[in-house]
Design a protein around this motif. Structure first.
Motif, mmCIF file in Angstrom:
data_model
loop_
_atom_site.group_PDB
_atom_site.id
_atom_site.type_symbol
_atom_site.label_atom_id
_atom_site.label_comp_id
_atom_site.label_asym_id
_atom_site.label_seq_id
_atom_site.Cartn_x
_atom_site.Cartn_y
_atom_site.Cartn_z
ATOM 1 N N GLY A 155 -6.859 2.720 1.603
ATOM 2 C CA GLY A 155 -6.302 1.686 0.927
ATOM 3 C C GLY A 155 -7.590 2.204 -0.496
ATOM 4 N N SER A 202 -12.713 0.522 -0.069
ATOM 5 C CA SER A 202 -13.523 0.030 1.078
ATOM 6 C C SER A 202 -14.921 0.362 1.439
ATOM 7 C CB SER A 202 -12.394 0.881 2.257
ATOM 8 O OG SER A 202 -13.040 1.182 3.865
ATOM 9 N N GLU A 256 0.841 -1.427 0.036
ATOM 10 C CA GLU A 256 -0.266 0.128 0.241
ATOM 11 C C GLU A 256 1.053 1.279 0.213
ATOM 12 O OE1 GLU A 256 -3.162 1.024 0.224
ATOM 13 O OE2 GLU A 256 -3.891 -1.356 0.346
ATOM 14 N N LYS A 297 -10.409 0.665 7.208
ATOM 15 C CA LYS A 297 -9.428 -0.245 6.377
ATOM 16 C C LYS A 297 -9.867 -1.435 6.941
ATOM 17 C CE LYS A 297 -5.080 -2.220 4.361
ATOM 18 N NZ LYS A 297 -3.792 -1.256 4.426
#
Length: 373
Positions: free
Chosen positions: A255, A258, A117, A355
């Motif tokens: 992220g 989600s 990420e 997340k």
């Protein structure tokens, strides 16, 4: 899956994955990136509809993979191909044709291992300092790109898209109950761009974190506010850079996909940008962020669709309230609910909720949505 189930596919007058998949096989070009379907023609559309009617397309949810994961298997006669996209919307990690593997960047089932990420880890201070200290000539480009979203809003107002949230706010009904001000102009213009995009209008927008709606929400309000207040361009440049980077910074924790609605992150960033343009110092900007996240961290994402315009309007409304509270010296105390000592810490905590905490929420949303498929 959920992001394509209810969204208008540009140039088709249709919603959902089947027509997008059909057109991808017929006229899609991966070299176009996120504009993969831009070569659409009436003939291609009819051919795509025929593919759907002939039940040539089958869609299913694959479990235990990255949140952003697409696997497609195509057959034509005796030939087959298989391609996997993972982690980012245009990141192809696996290509196989007729049993021969042409590309394989998989290390394990979860794609996080091959594409961590956001390798560039931002912080609140780096985002703020960059936006405020970069030479103006090096950031003025941001207005040209953000103007795409303003033009999308203007085009939308000339048409009839979605539930016309924008026209409800800016029309006679809206003026009667909400008045007419920079606030309502921001709501109307921002919702307008989303109205058009979610309804499948052939209008380009500038995205943020892979999302056109987030790109709209973190830029259009600032452009409208700056023009209404007759602020100099350099102030708008810095506000747009700050807002866009602040959105990216928040998404770094959440992220790409989600159950947490991205309109919240982008509108929070827009509120912070408005506070900067309104003359608020750094401490006041931080209070704007905290006031927003104390209010609306629980809006869920149930896919891209025309109701997203209302979610953007609601999130922007909360961000503008947060701005006014902060400018008047009002902010929630640290450790009120999920708030921490610093805005950056609060952003991190909200990101963890989006997340990790909302993983089961995301699954339940998908289950509910798939009941009708």
């Amino acid at each position: 899956l959920k992001n394509a189930m209810g969204v208008g596919i540009p140039g088709t007058g249709m919603v959902g994955l089947p027509i997008a998949i059909a057109l991808g096989t017929l006229i899609g070009k991966s070299a176009y990136g996120l504009e993969v379907l831009r070569d659409i023609t009436p003939e291609a559309l009819q051919a795509g509809k025929a593919m759907i009617e002939d039940k040539l397309i089958h869609i299913a949810l694959k479990e235990n993979v990255d949140k952003l994961y697409i696997e497609i298997i195509c057959t034509a006669g005796e030939e087959t191909s298989r391609v996997i996209i993972c982690h980012e919307h245009t990141h192809i990690i696996y290509v196989e044709k007729n049993g021969e593997v042409l590309t394989d960047e998989r290390k394990e089932l979860h794609c996080d291992a091959i594409c961590p990420e956001d390798e560039l880890k931002l912080s609140f201070s780096t985002v703020y300092e960059f936006a405020m200290e970069m030479p103006v000539d090096e950031i003025r480009f941001i207005l040209e790109t953000a103007d795409l979203n303003k033009k999308a809003a203007q085009a939308s107002i000339q048409g009839h898209y979605g539930h016309t949230v924008s026209k409800t706010v800016s029309g006679e009904y809206g003026k009667k109950y909400m008045g007419e001000s920079a606030y309502t102009h921001m709501l109307a213009m921002t919702a307008a761009a989303c109205d058009a995009r979610m309804d499948g209008a052939m209008i380009p927008v500038m995205s943020n974190s892979g999302s056109g709606n987030q790109g709209i929400a973190c830029s259009v309000p600032l452009i409208v506010y700056a023009r209404e207040m007759e602020l100099p361009d350099y102030v708008l440049y810095r506000a747009l850079v700050f807002s866009n980077l602040l959105t990216v910074y928040q998404k770094q924790y959440i992220g790409k996909l989600s159950a947490f609605c991205g309109a919240v992150s982008a509108s929070c960033a827009a509120g912070a940008g408005i506070t900067y343009m309104g003359g608020g110092e750094l401490s006041v900007i931080k209070k704007t962020i905290e006031n927003t996240l104390a209010n609306i961290p629980g809006i869920i994402c149930d896919g891209a669709k025309i109701s997203c315009a209302a979610k953007i309007a609601a999130s922007l409304d909360a961000a503008f309230l947060a701005h006014h509270l902060a400018m008047n010296g009002q902010s929630y105390a640290p450790y009120t609910g999920i708030l921490k000592e610093e805005a950056g810490e609060t952003i991190s905590c909200v990101g963890q909720i989006g997340k990790e905490g909302m993983k089961e929420t995301d699954k339940e949303i998908l289950r509910i949505m798939l009941e009708r498929v």
